[in-house]
Design a protein around this motif. Sequence first.
Motif, PDB file in Angstrom:
ATOM      1  N   ARG A   6       6.870  23.192 -35.477  1.00 36.88           N
ATOM      2  CA  ARG A   6       6.320  23.309 -34.120  1.00 36.88           C
ATOM      3  C   ARG A   6       6.123  21.922 -33.525  1.00 36.88           C
ATOM      4  O   ARG A   6       5.884  20.952 -34.228  1.00 36.88           O
ATOM      5  N   ASP A   7       6.207  21.844 -32.206  1.00 36.76           N
ATOM      6  CA  ASP A   7       6.185  20.532 -31.553  1.00 36.76           C
ATOM      7  C   ASP A   7       4.865  20.204 -30.865  1.00 36.76           C
ATOM      8  O   ASP A   7       4.723  19.145 -30.263  1.00 36.76           O
ATOM      9  N   ARG A  11      -4.263  23.537 -31.851  1.00 36.18           N
ATOM     10  CA  ARG A  11      -5.675  23.483 -31.449  1.00 36.18           C
ATOM     11  C   ARG A  11      -5.838  22.793 -30.104  1.00 36.18           C
ATOM     12  O   ARG A  11      -6.353  23.370 -29.156  1.00 36.18           O
ATOM     13  N   CYS A  12      -5.416  21.541 -30.004  1.00 45.37           N
ATOM     14  CA  CYS A  12      -5.616  20.794 -28.755  1.00 45.37           C
ATOM     15  C   CYS A  12      -4.473  21.022 -27.767  1.00 45.37           C
ATOM     16  O   CYS A  12      -4.635  20.774 -26.579  1.00 45.37           O
ATOM     17  N   GLU A  13      -3.335  21.460 -28.248  1.00 43.70           N
ATOM     18  CA  GLU A  13      -2.148  21.741 -27.446  1.00 43.70           C
ATOM     19  C   GLU A  13      -1.623  20.549 -26.652  1.00 43.70           C
ATOM     20  O   GLU A  13      -0.744  20.704 -25.817  1.00 43.70           O
ATOM     21  N   THR A  14      -2.176  19.372 -26.881  1.00 41.84           N
ATOM     22  CA  THR A  14      -1.694  18.194 -26.170  1.00 41.84           C
ATOM     23  C   THR A  14      -0.973  17.213 -27.084  1.00 41.84           C
ATOM     24  O   THR A  14      -0.093  16.498 -26.636  1.00 41.84           O
ATOM     25  N   CYS A  36      -7.149  16.766 -35.277  1.00 47.69           N
ATOM     26  CA  CYS A  36      -7.692  18.128 -35.208  1.00 47.69           C
ATOM     27  C   CYS A  36      -7.900  18.689 -36.612  1.00 47.69           C
ATOM     28  O   CYS A  36      -8.922  19.314 -36.897  1.00 47.69           O
ATOM     29  N   ALA A  37      -6.930  18.480 -37.508  1.00 49.43           N
ATOM     30  CA  ALA A  37      -7.049  18.973 -38.884  1.00 49.43           C
ATOM     31  C   ALA A  37      -8.268  18.370 -39.570  1.00 49.43           C
ATOM     32  O   ALA A  37      -9.001  19.071 -40.281  1.00 49.43           O
ATOM     33  N   GLU A  38      -8.511  17.089 -39.337  1.00 53.88           N
ATOM     34  CA  GLU A  38      -9.679  16.435 -39.930  1.00 53.88           C
ATOM     35  C   GLU A  38     -10.973  16.999 -39.359  1.00 53.88           C
ATOM     36  O   GLU A  38     -11.941  17.221 -40.093  1.00 53.88           O
TER      37      GLU A  38
END
Length: 61
Positions: A6-7, A11-14, A36-38
């Motif tokens: 995925r590109d 979560r943040c979609e940015t 985000c993962a952290e």
Amino acid sequence: MALEMRDRCERCETAVLTAEGPARICSYECSFCVPCAEEMGGVCPNCGGELVARPTRRGVA
């Protein structure tokens, strides 16, 4: 069977996730940027699985 790369961070979609850049992924291929993962403590919010470093692809056409 190849992973779906995925590109965008789910979560943040940015955050843009490039094939050769760092990202985190769970066993269901949910994909997130490293920050985000952290923030999520390395746990996928969709399945509860562990988020690990996504393998990189070199020489993608």
